[in-house]
Design an enzyme around this catalytic site. Structure first.
Site, short mmCIF file in Angstrom:
data_model
loop_
_atom_site.label_atom_id
_atom_site.label_comp_id
_atom_site.label_asym_id
_atom_site.label_seq_id
_atom_site.Cartn_x
_atom_site.Cartn_y
_atom_site.Cartn_z
N GLU A 195 -43.08 -5.95 -32.30
CA GLU A 195 -44.43 -6.43 -32.65
C GLU A 195 -44.82 -7.51 -31.64
O GLU A 195 -43.97 -8.00 -30.88
CB GLU A 195 -44.42 -7.02 -34.06
CG GLU A 195 -44.06 -5.97 -35.11
CD GLU A 195 -44.13 -6.48 -36.54
OE1 GLU A 195 -44.53 -7.66 -36.75
OE2 GLU A 195 -43.80 -5.69 -37.44
N GLY A 234 -40.00 -9.35 -30.43
CA GLY A 234 -39.40 -8.35 -29.54
C GLY A 234 -37.89 -8.43 -29.68
O GLY A 234 -37.28 -7.73 -30.49
N PHE A 248 -46.38 -2.37 -27.80
CA PHE A 248 -45.54 -1.80 -26.73
C PHE A 248 -44.79 -0.54 -27.16
O PHE A 248 -43.60 -0.39 -26.85
CB PHE A 248 -44.48 -2.82 -26.25
CG PHE A 248 -45.01 -4.09 -25.65
CD1 PHE A 248 -46.21 -4.12 -24.97
CD2 PHE A 248 -44.28 -5.28 -25.75
CE1 PHE A 248 -46.68 -5.29 -24.40
CE2 PHE A 248 -44.74 -6.46 -25.18
CZ PHE A 248 -45.95 -6.47 -24.51
N ARG A 308 -29.84 3.51 -26.19
CA ARG A 308 -30.01 2.71 -24.97
C ARG A 308 -29.25 3.31 -23.78
O ARG A 308 -29.57 3.01 -22.63
CB ARG A 308 -29.66 1.24 -25.18
CG ARG A 308 -28.24 0.93 -25.48
CD ARG A 308 -28.01 -0.57 -25.38
NE ARG A 308 -28.64 -1.30 -26.47
CZ ARG A 308 -28.02 -1.68 -27.60
NH1 ARG A 308 -26.76 -1.37 -27.79
NH2 ARG A 308 -28.65 -2.36 -28.51
N GLU A 356 -35.67 -1.48 -24.82
CA GLU A 356 -34.50 -1.16 -25.68
C GLU A 356 -33.45 -2.27 -25.64
O GLU A 356 -32.26 -2.01 -25.57
CB GLU A 356 -33.94 0.22 -25.35
CG GLU A 356 -34.93 1.30 -25.74
CD GLU A 356 -34.36 2.69 -25.84
OE1 GLU A 356 -33.22 2.85 -26.26
OE2 GLU A 356 -35.10 3.63 -25.50
C1 LIG Z 1 -43.29 -0.29 -21.19
C2 LIG Z 1 -42.65 -0.74 -22.45
C3 LIG Z 1 -42.24 0.21 -23.38
C4 LIG Z 1 -41.66 -0.20 -24.59
N1 LIG Z 1 -41.33 0.74 -25.55
C5 LIG Z 1 -40.97 0.33 -26.78
C6 LIG Z 1 -40.80 1.28 -27.86
O1 LIG Z 1 -40.97 2.49 -27.68
N2 LIG Z 1 -40.50 0.81 -29.09
C7 LIG Z 1 -40.33 -0.51 -29.35
O2 LIG Z 1 -40.05 -0.87 -30.51
N3 LIG Z 1 -40.44 -1.43 -28.35
C8 LIG Z 1 -40.77 -1.05 -27.09
N4 LIG Z 1 -40.93 -1.97 -26.08
C9 LIG Z 1 -40.72 -3.38 -26.37
C10 LIG Z 1 -39.46 -3.94 -25.68
O3 LIG Z 1 -38.31 -3.43 -26.27
C11 LIG Z 1 -39.58 -5.48 -25.77
O4 LIG Z 1 -40.62 -5.87 -24.90
C12 LIG Z 1 -38.29 -6.16 -25.42
O5 LIG Z 1 -37.32 -5.93 -26.42
C13 LIG Z 1 -38.44 -7.68 -25.23
O6 LIG Z 1 -39.18 -8.24 -26.26
P1 LIG Z 1 -40.39 -9.24 -25.89
O7 LIG Z 1 -41.25 -8.52 -24.91
O8 LIG Z 1 -41.00 -9.71 -27.16
O9 LIG Z 1 -39.70 -10.44 -25.13
P2 LIG Z 1 -39.04 -11.74 -25.82
O10 LIG Z 1 -38.14 -11.34 -26.93
O11 LIG Z 1 -40.12 -12.71 -26.11
O12 LIG Z 1 -38.15 -12.28 -24.61
C14 LIG Z 1 -38.68 -12.99 -23.51
C15 LIG Z 1 -37.54 -13.36 -22.57
O13 LIG Z 1 -36.60 -14.20 -23.25
C16 LIG Z 1 -35.32 -13.58 -23.21
N5 LIG Z 1 -34.63 -13.85 -24.51
C17 LIG Z 1 -35.12 -13.65 -25.75
N6 LIG Z 1 -34.23 -14.02 -26.67
C18 LIG Z 1 -33.13 -14.45 -25.99
C19 LIG Z 1 -31.86 -14.95 -26.38
N7 LIG Z 1 -31.50 -15.06 -27.67
N8 LIG Z 1 -30.99 -15.32 -25.41
C20 LIG Z 1 -31.32 -15.20 -24.10
N9 LIG Z 1 -32.51 -14.73 -23.67
C21 LIG Z 1 -33.40 -14.35 -24.61
C22 LIG Z 1 -35.55 -12.10 -23.02
O14 LIG Z 1 -34.43 -11.47 -22.46
C23 LIG Z 1 -36.75 -12.14 -22.08
O15 LIG Z 1 -36.31 -12.36 -20.78
C24 LIG Z 1 -41.46 -1.58 -24.85
C25 LIG Z 1 -41.86 -2.53 -23.88
C26 LIG Z 1 -42.46 -2.12 -22.72
C27 LIG Z 1 -42.91 -3.17 -21.74
#
Ligand SMILES: Cc1cc2nc3c(=O)[nH]c(=O)nc-3n(C[C@H](O)[C@H](O)[C@H](O)COP(=O)(O)OP(=O)(O)OC[C@H]3O[C@@H](n4cnc5c(N)ncnc54)[C@H](O)[C@@H]3O)c2cc1C
Length: 393
Positions: A127, A131, A156, A243, A366
Site C-alpha cells: 500500500e 511496503g 504498485f 522471489r 518482492e
Molecule cells: C514496478 C513495481 C512493481 C511492484 N509490484 C508489486 C506487486 O505486484 N505486488 C505488491 O504487493 N507490491 C509490488 N511492488 C511493491 C514493492 O514490493 C515495494 O515497493 C517494496 O517492497 C518496497 O516498499 P516501499 O516502496 O514502500 O519502500 P519502503 O518500505 O518505504 O523502503 C524504503 C527504503 O528503506 C529500506 N528499508 C525499509 N525498511 C527497512 C529496514 N527494516 N531495514 C533496512 N532498510 C529498510 C528499503 O529497503 C528501501 O531502500 C512493486 C513495486 C514496483 C516499483
C-alpha cells in the site's frame, strides 16, 4: 556438451522456450519498452505454447514439471525481454496463494484458467504507506451477511488492469498487526473494485504497475484464502517461493547483458585489436560471467530444493539469497556491460541501456535487497550450527 544440471526432458522444454524467446520475443523487446504497452501478443504466444502450464500441477492443466524448470523458463525469456519474463513470474506470484493455501474447491475453480493463461493473476500486498512494513497495511475487510466488504487501496501492483484475479491482503481485525490480516481472491469484475491509475516507470515498461481501490467491494466468504488472521503468514510463504522468480528474471537480464557485451567486444576494435583482447575489458567479461554462474548456482539450488520437497522453513533463506545475489548481479553486470559498449551502451539503439533500467527493479520488488539481507541474517541467527572455532585461541 557442457555440463548441465537439467535432465534431457527439461532441456527439451528449455530449448522450446529459448527458441520462442529468440525468434518471437527478442524482436519485440525494444518496441515493448518504447511503447509502454502491455504485450498481449507475448501472452498469446505463451498461451499457444502452454508456457504458463510450467507453473502448475498436471491435475490443474499444468505440466507438473516443477520449480527448477519454471525458473529456467523465466531466465530464458528475461535474457531478451524482462517485461515478458515478468509476465511468467507474476503468473506464479499471483497464483501461489491458491497453490499454497487454497481449498480444493478454490483450486479447481481458478487454477485451470491460470494454468492455460486464459486469466492472468496479480498479488496485492503493498500500500502507499506500507511496503517493507506490510503489517502496517490499512485496507480493511469487514464480514457482512456471507460476504466480506473491502475498503482501502493497494499501490504498485504488477498486472493491474490486465489480471482477472487478484490475491488481496486486508485487515479483518484492524486492532492487530500481523495477526489481523486475511487473504482474499478478488475477481476483476467485483463490484467496488477499480484500477485507479497506472504508473509510468524507469524500466519493465511494458508491465503494468497500478493502484487498486476497493470501495465497499463485496467478495464472497468462499473467496477467503485460509482462515481469518492467517493472511500475513500466507503472504510471506508466497514470497518465500515467488522471489526466486525475481531472481530468475534478474539472472536472465544479467546473462543477456553479458552475452551481448561479449559479442560486441569481439568485433569492436580499438588500438588495433578487438576490445575483448584489452585486459581491462577481458577482466570485466570474466567477472560478469563468473557472477552470472554463481547467481545461477544459488537460483538452481533453490529450484532443486523446492522440487525435492524441502520444508518451507528451509526455503526462506535459500530464496532470499538467490533473489539478493541474482538482483545485485543484474544491476552490477548491466552497468559493466553498458561500460563495455562505451557511448553505444548509453543510447537506445542498443539494448543495454534498457537492460540496465530493467535490472534496477529486481533489487526493489518482492522485498527490497535490504529486507533480503535482514531475512538471511535472521535465519542465520536462528540456525543451530556446530561452531568449529569454539576452541580456537
Ligand atoms: C514496478 C513495481 C512493481 C511492484 N509490484 C508489486 C506487486 O505486484 N505486488 C505488491 O504487493 N507490491 C509490488 N511492488 C511493491 C514493492 O514490493 C515495494 O515497493 C517494496 O517492497 C518496497 O516498499 P516501499 O516502496 O514502500 O519502500 P519502503 O518500505 O518505504 O523502503 C524504503 C527504503 O528503506 C529500506 N528499508 C525499509 N525498511 C527497512 C529496514 N527494516 N531495514 C533496512 N532498510 C529498510 C528499503 O529497503 C528501501 O531502500 C512493486 C513495486 C514496483 C516499483
Amino acid at each position: 556438451m557442457p555440463y548441465d544440471v537439467l535432465t534431457d526432458d527439461q532441456r527439451e522444454i528449455r530449448e522450446l522456450v529459448r527458441t520462442l524467446a529468440r525468434e518471437r520475443i527478442a524482436p519485440r523487446a525494444a518496441e515493448i519498452d518504447a511503447s509502454h504497452e502491455f504485450p498481449w501478443d507475448v501472452v498469446e504466444l505463451f498461451r499457444e505454447h502452454e508456457v504458463f502450464g510450467l507453473f502448475f500441477e498436471e491435475r490443474y492443466g499444468g505440466t507438473g514439471t516443477g520449480t527448477l524448470l519454471a525458473l529456467v523458463a523465466i531466465e530464458e525469456v528475461s535474457k531478451v525481454c524482462a517485461t515478458s519474463g515478468l509476465i511468467l513470474a507474476v503468473q506464479a506470484l499471483g497464483s501461489l496463494g491458491l497453490v499454497l493455501g487454497g481449498s480444493d474447491e478454490q483450486c479447481e475453480r481458478y487454477l485451470p484458467r491460470l494454468a492455460s493463461g486464459e486469466w492472468l493473476a496479480a498479488y496485492a500486498l503493498t500500500e502507499a504507506g506500507s511496503g517493507s512494513d506490510s503489517a502496517a497495511m490499512r485496507t480493511e475487510a469487514r464480514r457482512d451477511d456471507g460476504e466480506y466488504v473491502l475498503n482501502g487501496s493497494k499501490r504498485f501492483i504488477t498486472n493491474a488492469a490486465v489480471a482477472s484475479l487478484y490475491t488481496v491482503f486486508a485487515k479483518t481485525d484492524p486492532s492487530k498487526r500481523h495477526a489481523g490480516i486475511s487473504a482474499f481472491l478478488v475477481e476483476s469484475d467485483a463490484p467496488g473494485f477499480e484500477v485507479a491509475r497506472l504508473e509510468p516507470k524507469m524500466g519493465i515498461s511494458g508491465s503494468t504497475t497500478g493502484e487498486l481501490t476497493f470501495t465497499d467491494c463485496r467478495v464472497p466468504e468462499a473467496n477467503r484464502l485460509g482462515s481469518e488472521g492467517e493472511g500475513f503468514r500466507l503472504a510471506m510463504r508466497i514470497l518465500d517461493h515467488s522471489r526466486a522468480g525475481v531472481g530468475a528474471q534478474a539472472l536472465g537480464i544479467a546473462q543477456g547483458a553479458t552475452d551481448y557485451a561479449l559479442e560486441y567486444a569481439k568485433t569492436r576494435e580499438t588500438m588495433g585489436k578487438p576490445i575483448a583482447e584489452h585486459q581491462l575489458i577481458a577482466a570485466k567479461l570474466a567477472d560478469m560471467e563468473t557472477a552470472c554462474e554463481a547467481a545461477r548456482g544459488l537460483l538452481y539450488r533453490f529450484g532443486q530444493m523446492a522440487d525435492a520437497g524441502v520444508p518451507d522453513a528451509e526455503l526462506t533463506k535459500a530464496s532470499a539469497m538467490a533473489k539478493l545475489f541474482c538482483a545485485d548481479t543484474a544491476m552490477w553486470v548491466t552497468t559493466e556491460a553498458v561500460q563495455i559498449l562505451g557511448g553505444y551502451g548509453y543510447i537506445r539503439e542498443y539494448p543495454l541501456e534498457r537492460m540496465m533500467r530493467d535490472a534496477k527493479i529486481t533489487q526493489i520488488y518482492e522485498g527490497t535487497n535490504e529486507i533480503q539481507r535482514l531475512v538471511i541474517a535472521r535465519e542465520m541467527v536462528r540456525e543451530q550450527r556446530a561452531f568449529l572455532l569454539a576452541g580456537v585461541s
